[in-house]
Scaffold this active site. Sequence first.
Site, PDB file in Angstrom:
ATOM      1  N   HIS A 113     -14.129   4.341  -5.476  1.00  0.00           N
ATOM      2  CA  HIS A 113     -14.836   3.768  -4.323  1.00  0.00           C
ATOM      3  C   HIS A 113     -14.796   4.803  -3.201  1.00  0.00           C
ATOM      4  CE1 HIS A 113     -14.561  -0.345  -6.068  1.00  0.00           C
ATOM      5  NE2 HIS A 113     -13.533   0.223  -6.679  1.00  0.00           N
ATOM      6  N   HIS A 167     -16.333  -4.893 -11.974  1.00  0.00           N
ATOM      7  CA  HIS A 167     -14.875  -5.073 -12.012  1.00  0.00           C
ATOM      8  C   HIS A 167     -14.537  -6.393 -12.714  1.00  0.00           C
ATOM      9  CE1 HIS A 167     -14.882  -1.956  -8.992  1.00  0.00           C
ATOM     10  NE2 HIS A 167     -13.576  -1.991  -8.857  1.00  0.00           N
ATOM     11  N   GLU A 203      -8.865  -7.049 -13.997  1.00  0.00           N
ATOM     12  CA  GLU A 203      -7.931  -6.250 -13.201  1.00  0.00           C
ATOM     13  C   GLU A 203      -6.851  -7.189 -12.650  1.00  0.00           C
ATOM     14  OE1 GLU A 203      -9.459  -4.923  -9.419  1.00  0.00           O
ATOM     15  OE2 GLU A 203      -7.850  -3.476  -9.091  1.00  0.00           O
TER      16      GLU A 203
HETATM   17  N1  ADE Z   1     -12.698  -2.368  -4.034  1.00  0.00           N
HETATM   18  C1  ADE Z   1     -12.038  -1.238  -3.841  1.00  0.00           C
HETATM   19  N2  ADE Z   1     -11.014  -1.128  -4.720  1.00  0.00           N
HETATM   20  C2  ADE Z   1     -11.052  -2.236  -5.495  1.00  0.00           C
HETATM   21  C3  ADE Z   1     -10.284  -2.702  -6.583  1.00  0.00           C
HETATM   22  N3  ADE Z   1      -9.255  -2.019  -7.070  1.00  0.00           N
HETATM   23  N4  ADE Z   1     -10.594  -3.889  -7.118  1.00  0.00           N
HETATM   24  C4  ADE Z   1     -11.628  -4.596  -6.630  1.00  0.00           C
HETATM   25  N5  ADE Z   1     -12.398  -4.203  -5.622  1.00  0.00           N
HETATM   26  C5  ADE Z   1     -12.109  -3.022  -5.051  1.00  0.00           C
HETATM   27 ZN    ZN Z   2     -12.360  -0.316  -8.291  1.00  0.00          ZN
END
Ligand code: ADE
Ligand code: ZN
Length: 322
Positions: free
Chosen positions: A13, A189, A192
């Site tokens: 990002h 995403h 996670e």
């Molecule tokens: N935005 C920036 N880093 C992130 C992450 N690790 N997970 C979700 N959104 C994000």
């Molecule tokens: Zn990310």
Amino acid sequence: MSTNIPKAELHCHIEGAAPTDLVQEQALKYGVDIDHLIEGKRFVWNDFTSFLTAYDAAAALFRSQEDYALLAERYLESIARQGAIYSEIFISPDHARLAGLEPQAYVDGLGEGIRRATQKHGIEGRMIITCVRHFSPDAAIDVARFAAGRPHPLVTGFGMGGDERIGSHADFARAFDIARDAGLGITTHAGEIVGPESVLDALDHVRPSRIGHGVRAIEDRAVVERLVRDGIVLEVCPGSNVSLAVYDSLENHPFPALREAGVQVTLNSDDPPFFDTSLGEEYETAQKIFGLSDQELRDITRTALKSAFVDEDTRAALLAKL
Ligand code: ADE
Ligand code: ZN
């Protein structure tokens, strides 16, 4: 040590790639007090929620086209020195707008930064426009429409970040359809912070070719098998996962298990200064902790390049560098 291994990054990002000293420079430039945001050389946060808040606060200090050009240029320069030949950066027009900058100026600034880095260091770069899950599905549709208008030749993908604990990918299916119909590569995403059910949710509703993180698929064999069968590439970010306490140590990270199960995996830094990491360090970790050989590290780069959102001529030229 692994500097001479050509590297490729698919998941970083750009706002999360701003080092603390650059953020301090920006705060000085705009006269903003950031004592609550940076302590010593570290961003202040202690869990996923406060990380997202700190990330937003850092992003709010990049306000002009040139601010973003400098940010992209510096980031790409830093990873080029670590051996990177290719980088896809996640960019967020929502964050630019919150900082008072129009999306087109934002993309043009970042594009200029990439151009400068390419000219100086030969590193190739592309942009993935992301929507933010905890903003709203309607905001995501606006971002997707902007991306679908192909605002810059280096914009080649669409994705989603933000708080995975909120809603379902079904809420964002329309946004992803708009982006896919415009020919953009799709990643999102999932898996996670939330478990394997989140990976299935992403696969079922937005049909990505890659998943950001996805590591918690390891908790369900059927989900791992589906990733293998469908050839989904995971953008794995081990340092980020340990920083955010998804795993208690690199030794307990599922990267090796996913790889052994036949899942296609890549190495990425996510938000490097927030997680005290870098692309180079992720490759080092893979060698020292996960036991990958130089050849296996090159194979990781090959997987990244094969799944990159890039035209075929550029892909072939990059693969030839391996
Ligand atoms: N935005 C920036 N880093 C992130 C992450 N690790 N997970 C979700 N959104 C994000
Ligand atoms: Zn990310």
